[in-house]
Design an enzyme around this catalytic site. Structure first.
Site, PDB file in Angstrom:
ATOM      1  N   ARG A  63     -39.688 -23.135 -27.213  1.00  0.00           N
ATOM      2  CA  ARG A  63     -40.787 -23.932 -28.111  1.00  0.00           C
ATOM      3  C   ARG A  63     -41.771 -22.756 -28.420  1.00  0.00           C
ATOM      4  NH1 ARG A  63     -41.971 -28.851 -23.660  1.00  0.00           N
ATOM      5  NH2 ARG A  63     -40.243 -30.073 -24.448  1.00  0.00           N
TER       6      ARG A  63
ATOM      7  N   LYS B 276     -29.173 -46.720 -17.490  1.00  0.00           N
ATOM      8  CA  LYS B 276     -29.481 -48.049 -17.521  1.00  0.00           C
ATOM      9  C   LYS B 276     -29.950 -48.737 -18.815  1.00  0.00           C
ATOM     10  CE  LYS B 276     -31.592 -47.922 -12.994  1.00  0.00           C
ATOM     11  NZ  LYS B 276     -33.048 -48.085 -12.179  1.00  0.00           N
TER      12      LYS B 276
ATOM     13  N   GLY C 148     -39.516 -38.069 -25.884  1.00  0.00           N
ATOM     14  CA  GLY C 148     -40.147 -39.094 -26.035  1.00  0.00           C
ATOM     15  C   GLY C 148     -40.183 -39.743 -27.332  1.00  0.00           C
TER      16      GLY C 148
ATOM     17  N   GLY D 186     -32.837 -34.569 -23.640  1.00  0.00           N
ATOM     18  CA  GLY D 186     -32.469 -33.501 -22.805  1.00  0.00           C
ATOM     19  C   GLY D 186     -30.970 -33.178 -22.360  1.00  0.00           C
TER      20      GLY D 186
END
Length: 401
Positions: free
Chosen positions: A44, A202, A378, A355
């Site tokens: 980063r 999920k 996110g 990720g």
């Protein structure tokens, strides 16, 4: 998507002699040895360098800030400091990068050609709640605000949103601009067929993403535990595999929504099963309809992998979020490896994020064969959900004047 690009401002000479405030994403992992912090992975930081160099070369005085970890506002702790980041930035830029504490009220100078790092912005009271007072103080420090942290683009905080409202000029840095361009190309102006891979444990965690993509894509490839729930929806047995029987109705609705548009959700025709979730568990390939009560599905089978690879190789655009099997375990990596290699071979424009997806890309060495690798976890998921990210919204609004 209309927004001001920092690269354009620099090319036009508009950053010369100006105070430039860059919101970067320098949230790197740290390890502590004898109380001394050490950066364990600096991707980063290296990704932030182009925006900083661009500002320096344009003759600006440069301020950079970022969050690090999850500090408590107003309560600094030794592990919250950006000091190790300042040291690494100094090395990469080849010039001193002083760390400025308690910077919100000013009291420091930065001359053209200089860079300063402003201490962890999440230590400032009001940062997370986007305090208007804090945002105005930040905006008063600069002539140009540059948002270059896609990983925070889904958060409306003082250093990401409020400052963009009040700064004289608000624009996108090269990293954020590249993300916007890639997302626009993949989801708003895609070459067809548009194929999406959405995998994970999920359905419940990615239901809104599946529902959003069901209205856009031509093929929706599901993997992992999500695929097991879709197999249940198709009337297939999944044994003791991870699945969510209570969401079968939602899975069926996604399948029907796709079918109504002439699109499809390919359901696995064969799978790789094991008696338990272990790296050395014996792997067996079975037809999808032959999964036994004691079987655990840990990967797609070779026939399914070949079919899906064909869809990817003939695609115009590919969006990839999630490995389709337990690729960390050698006996159950074939599906993910096959699809990764198909994406690498495909002439389609591909964008990948998340990720586990990035880990798979690294494992199979296809970084150079993916059109764009998103830096935001996110934020990337919220884009797939069809949400307008706060950073995009405010930059568009400021561009319109």
């Amino acid at each position: 998507m209309d927004f001001i690009r920092f690269a354009d401002l620099c090319a036009q000479g508009q950053a010369q002699g100006k105070r430039v405030f860059i919101r970067a994403d320098l949230n790197v992992p740290l390890a502590f040895e004898d109380g001394v912090a050490r950066i364990t992975e600096d991707t980063r930081i290296r990704a932030s360098i182009p925006a900083i160099r661009m500002a320096l070369q344009a003759g600006a005085g440069v301020m950079v800030t970022s969050h690090l970890g999850r500090p408590t506002e107003g309560q600094p702790k030794p592990e919250d400091t950006l000091a190790p980041v300042a040291e690494r930035l100094s090395e990469l830029l080849g010039q001193p990068v002083p760390l400025i504490q308690r910077w919100v009220d000013g009291g420091f100078t930065v001359a053209p050609g200089q860079v300063v790092l402003l201490e962890n912005c999440r230590l400032n009271k009001g940062e997370k709640k986007n305090s208007p007072e804090l945002a105005r103080k930040m905006a008063a420090l600069c002539d140009i605000f540059v948002h270059d942290a896609f990983g925070t683009a889904h958060r409306a905080e003082a250093s990401t949103y409020g400052i963009a409202e009040h700064a004289p000029v608000a624009c996108a840095g090269p990293l954020l601009a590249a993300e916007i361009d890639a997302i626009t190309r993949a989801l708003e102006q895609p070459a067809r067929p548009l194929v999406a891979i959405v995998a994970g444990s999920k359905v419940s965690t990615k239901l809104t993403i599946l529902q959003s993509l069901a209205q856009k894509v031509d093929r929706l490839i599901v993997g992992g535990g999500i695929a097991n729930t879709f197999m249940l929806a198709a009337g297939l047995p999944v044994g003791k595999s991870l699945a969510e029987p209570d969401l079968v109705g939602e899975a069926k609705a996604v399948i029907e929504a796709m079918k109504a548009r002439g699109a499809e959700v390919p359901i696995p025709v064969d799978v790789v099963v094991a008696p338990e979730f272990k790296a050395d568990a014996p792997a067996t390939v079975k037809a999808a309809q032959d999964v036994g009560a004691d079987d655990m599905i840990l990967d797609i089978g070779p026939q399914t992998a070949a079919q899906l690879a064909g869809l990817l190789e003939s695609a115009g655009t590919i969006v990839w979020n999630g490995p389709v099997g337990v690729f960390e375990f050698a006996p159950f990596e074939m599906g993910t490896r096959t699809l990764a290699q198909a994406i690498a071979r495909s002439k389609a424009f591909s964008i990948a994020g998340g990720g586990d997806t990035l880990a798979a890309i690294a494992k199979y060495g296809i970084e150079k064969d993916v059109g764009y690798i998103s830096t935001g976890g996110g934020a990337f998921l919220e884009v797939l959900e069809g949400k307008t990210l706060p950073a995009f919204e405010i930059l568009q609004r400021r561009a319109r004047g």
